[in-house]
Design a protein around this motif. Structure first.
Motif, PDB file in Angstrom:
ATOM      1  N   ASN A 171      21.909  31.825   2.472  1.00  0.00           N
ATOM      2  CA  ASN A 171      22.002  33.082   1.725  1.00  0.00           C
ATOM      3  C   ASN A 171      20.627  33.534   1.240  1.00  0.00           C
ATOM      4  OD1 ASN A 171      24.740  33.429   2.040  1.00  0.00           O
ATOM      5  ND2 ASN A 171      25.281  32.420   0.109  1.00  0.00           N
ATOM      6  N   THR A 172      19.797  32.558   0.817  1.00  0.00           N
ATOM      7  CA  THR A 172      18.446  32.889   0.360  1.00  0.00           C
ATOM      8  C   THR A 172      17.611  33.414   1.528  1.00  0.00           C
ATOM      9  OG1 THR A 172      18.524  31.212  -1.388  1.00  0.00           O
ATOM     10  CG2 THR A 172      16.347  31.951  -0.672  1.00  0.00           C
ATOM     11  N   VAL A 173      17.695  32.753   2.675  1.00  0.00           N
ATOM     12  CA  VAL A 173      16.974  33.214   3.872  1.00  0.00           C
ATOM     13  C   VAL A 173      17.460  34.600   4.277  1.00  0.00           C
ATOM     14  CG1 VAL A 173      16.683  32.803   6.343  1.00  0.00           C
ATOM     15  CG2 VAL A 173      16.434  30.908   4.721  1.00  0.00           C
ATOM     16  N   ARG A 174      18.771  34.794   4.220  1.00  0.00           N
ATOM     17  CA  ARG A 174      19.354  36.081   4.620  1.00  0.00           C
ATOM     18  C   ARG A 174      18.840  37.207   3.727  1.00  0.00           C
ATOM     19  NH1 ARG A 174      24.546  34.558   4.487  1.00  0.00           N
ATOM     20  NH2 ARG A 174      24.302  33.587   6.529  1.00  0.00           N
ATOM     21  N   GLU A 175      18.685  36.935   2.436  1.00  0.00           N
ATOM     22  CA  GLU A 175      18.170  37.963   1.512  1.00  0.00           C
ATOM     23  C   GLU A 175      16.719  38.295   1.825  1.00  0.00           C
ATOM     24  OE1 GLU A 175      17.824  40.688  -1.626  1.00  0.00           O
ATOM     25  OE2 GLU A 175      19.534  39.888  -0.502  1.00  0.00           O
ATOM     26  N   ALA A 176      15.913  37.282   2.158  1.00  0.00           N
ATOM     27  CA  ALA A 176      14.510  37.538   2.522  1.00  0.00           C
ATOM     28  C   ALA A 176      14.423  38.388   3.779  1.00  0.00           C
ATOM     29  CB  ALA A 176      13.775  36.212   2.724  1.00  0.00           C
ATOM     30  N   ILE A 177      15.259  38.072   4.762  1.00  0.00           N
ATOM     31  CA  ILE A 177      15.264  38.842   6.009  1.00  0.00           C
ATOM     32  C   ILE A 177      15.729  40.277   5.745  1.00  0.00           C
ATOM     33  CG2 ILE A 177      16.424  39.065   8.245  1.00  0.00           C
ATOM     34  CD1 ILE A 177      16.365  36.011   8.448  1.00  0.00           C
ATOM     35  N   ARG A 178      16.725  40.423   4.896  1.00  0.00           N
ATOM     36  CA  ARG A 178      17.220  41.763   4.581  1.00  0.00           C
ATOM     37  C   ARG A 178      16.128  42.632   3.971  1.00  0.00           C
ATOM     38  NH1 ARG A 178      18.758  44.863   0.619  1.00  0.00           N
ATOM     39  NH2 ARG A 178      18.266  43.303  -0.960  1.00  0.00           N
ATOM     40  N   ARG A 179      15.350  42.043   3.081  1.00  0.00           N
ATOM     41  CA  ARG A 179      14.291  42.815   2.431  1.00  0.00           C
ATOM     42  C   ARG A 179      13.221  43.242   3.443  1.00  0.00           C
ATOM     43  NH1 ARG A 179      13.634  42.691  -3.285  1.00  0.00           N
ATOM     44  NH2 ARG A 179      15.572  41.965  -4.239  1.00  0.00           N
ATOM     45  N   LEU A 180      12.856  42.356   4.343  1.00  0.00           N
ATOM     46  CA  LEU A 180      11.841  42.708   5.340  1.00  0.00           C
ATOM     47  C   LEU A 180      12.390  43.709   6.355  1.00  0.00           C
ATOM     48  CD1 LEU A 180      10.142  39.252   5.976  1.00  0.00           C
ATOM     49  CD2 LEU A 180       9.346  41.132   4.538  1.00  0.00           C
ATOM     50  N   THR A 181      13.682  43.635   6.619  1.00  0.00           N
ATOM     51  CA  THR A 181      14.313  44.628   7.493  1.00  0.00           C
ATOM     52  C   THR A 181      14.299  45.997   6.831  1.00  0.00           C
ATOM     53  OG1 THR A 181      15.733  42.934   8.487  1.00  0.00           O
ATOM     54  CG2 THR A 181      16.407  45.232   8.757  1.00  0.00           C
ATOM     55  N   ASP A 182      14.602  46.039   5.529  1.00  0.00           N
ATOM     56  CA  ASP A 182      14.563  47.299   4.789  1.00  0.00           C
ATOM     57  C   ASP A 182      13.160  47.899   4.784  1.00  0.00           C
ATOM     58  OD1 ASP A 182      17.223  46.977   4.272  1.00  0.00           O
ATOM     59  OD2 ASP A 182      16.975  46.378   2.179  1.00  0.00           O
ATOM     60  N   GLU A 183      12.134  47.040   4.815  1.00  0.00           N
ATOM     61  CA  GLU A 183      10.747  47.516   4.836  1.00  0.00           C
ATOM     62  C   GLU A 183      10.320  47.963   6.231  1.00  0.00           C
ATOM     63  OE1 GLU A 183       8.082  44.615   3.208  1.00  0.00           O
ATOM     64  OE2 GLU A 183       9.392  44.208   1.485  1.00  0.00           O
ATOM     65  N   GLY A 184      11.165  47.721   7.226  1.00  0.00           N
ATOM     66  CA  GLY A 184      10.830  48.101   8.589  1.00  0.00           C
ATOM     67  C   GLY A 184       9.991  47.082   9.331  1.00  0.00           C
ATOM     68  N   LEU A 185       9.820  45.890   8.750  1.00  0.00           N
ATOM     69  CA  LEU A 185       9.004  44.867   9.398  1.00  0.00           C
ATOM     70  C   LEU A 185       9.819  44.016  10.378  1.00  0.00           C
ATOM     71  CD1 LEU A 185       6.882  43.661   6.342  1.00  0.00           C
ATOM     72  CD2 LEU A 185       6.172  45.166   8.207  1.00  0.00           C
ATOM     73  N   LEU A 186      11.114  43.919  10.140  1.00  0.00           N
ATOM     74  CA  LEU A 186      12.001  43.180  11.029  1.00  0.00           C
ATOM     75  C   LEU A 186      13.105  44.103  11.503  1.00  0.00           C
ATOM     76  CD1 LEU A 186      12.474  39.809   9.068  1.00  0.00           C
ATOM     77  CD2 LEU A 186      10.855  40.265  10.929  1.00  0.00           C
ATOM     78  N   GLU A 187      13.686  43.777  12.653  1.00  0.00           N
ATOM     79  CA  GLU A 187      14.813  44.552  13.141  1.00  0.00           C
ATOM     80  C   GLU A 187      15.838  43.608  13.760  1.00  0.00           C
ATOM     81  OE1 GLU A 187      12.856  47.244  15.778  1.00  0.00           O
ATOM     82  OE2 GLU A 187      12.929  45.884  17.482  1.00  0.00           O
ATOM     83  N   SER A 188      17.103  43.912  13.488  1.00  0.00           N
ATOM     84  CA  SER A 188      18.194  43.114  14.036  1.00  0.00           C
ATOM     85  C   SER A 188      18.677  43.747  15.329  1.00  0.00           C
ATOM     86  CB  SER A 188      19.341  43.043  13.024  1.00  0.00           C
ATOM     87  OG  SER A 188      20.435  42.343  13.558  1.00  0.00           O
ATOM     88  N   ARG A 189      18.786  42.940  16.371  1.00  0.00           N
ATOM     89  CA  ARG A 189      19.280  43.419  17.661  1.00  0.00           C
ATOM     90  C   ARG A 189      20.606  42.742  17.935  1.00  0.00           C
ATOM     91  NH1 ARG A 189      13.578  43.021  21.123  1.00  0.00           N
ATOM     92  NH2 ARG A 189      12.307  44.159  19.566  1.00  0.00           N
TER      93      ARG A 189
END
Length: 267
Positions: A45-63
């Motif tokens: 859950n902690t990792v998922r929250e970190a990924i979510r924040r970076l996705t919101d910033e446009g640095l990561l994208e989920s495919r």
């Protein structure tokens, strides 16, 4: 880790640094949540929250079906929305779009137009000033630049144009010279002006998948109602522009200098 700093923020900061320093390159697939959980000794859950924040910033994208990737770096394309109201050229017009892309030494491509006769939504009926449940001709195309989906455009035309003889609107092919010129030449309906409305919203699921953007990514919705010589609505064009790869420009006045590269800051 800084004192009292939440773990998800530490993970996000560390991944962000790796991206900015080039240790994680664009299109690089991130380790799975389980692998990151083991690496940082944190819960999923902690990792998922970190990924979510970076996705919101446009640095990561989920495919979907593939995983999470470092976001692609895109060179925004500038669309000048002001144009000659009578010709319709420029301002997002298809022919002008293709010319502008090529002039920037980039490769444009369009899908084959998808043509349908559809019943209008209440919103389209109001903009075209036609009765609810009227039928119109819908022409849709997906646009790409250098193989990357860049925009999606749908234009609604009055059914009266078909009965008057503008039957090429029903053909699943590009119209030579553009639809504005075709309507003027074929049935005497001349575009004399238009009204633009631009709004922003989050991308819907289908747009996220088509454009390859995150679930919290933003899009511009550009709606153009064009008017004929009798000041009546003659078409509605709706274009979806992902915010991460598009800049929209309006010029006002007779002596506006030519655009320079990167005309607007990214933030």
């Amino acid at each position: 880790m800084a004192q009292n700093q939440p773990m998800y923020r530490y993970i996000a900061d560390d991944l962000r640094s790796q991206i900015s320093e080039g240790k994680l390159q664009p299109n690089k697939k991130l380790p799975t949540e389980g692998e990151l959980s083991d690496q940082y000794k944190a819960s999923r859950n902690t990792v998922r929250e970190a990924i979510r924040r970076l996705t919101d910033e446009g640095l990561l994208e989920s495919r979907p079906g593939q995983g999470t990737f470092v976001a692609r770096r895109v060179d925004p394309f500038v669309t000048v929305l002001t144009a000659d109201p009578k010709t319709g050229f420029g301002g997002g017009d298809n022919a002008a779009y293709l010319s502008e892309v090529r002039s920037n030494h980039r490769e444009p491509s369009n899908s084959v137009p998808k043509v349908e006769v559809v019943t209008v939504s209440p919103e389209v009926a109001v903009l075209l000033d036609i009765p609810p449940d009227s039928q119109v001709v819908s022409r849709s195309q997906d646009r790409s630049i250098d193989g990357v989906p860049w925009s999606r455009q749908t234009t609604f035309y009055l059914m009266d144009f078909i009965t008057k003889g503008a039957t090429d609107l029903l053909m699943a092919k590009d119209i030579d010279g553009g639809a504005v010129k075709y309507l003027a030449d074929e049935i005497g309906v001349r575009q004399t002006g238009y009204r633009d409305v631009i709004t922003g919203r989050l991308a819907i699921d289908e747009e996220q998948q088509f454009f390859g953007i995150g679930h919290n990514a933003a899009v511009f919705v550009h709606s153009r109602v064009a008017f004929d010589q009798d000041n009546r609505p003659m078409r509605l064009t709706v274009t979806i522009f992902p915010a991460d790869r598009n800049q929209l420009i309006f010029n006002v006045g007779p002596n506006v200098p030519p655009l320079r590269d990167n005309p607007a800051p990214s933030r």
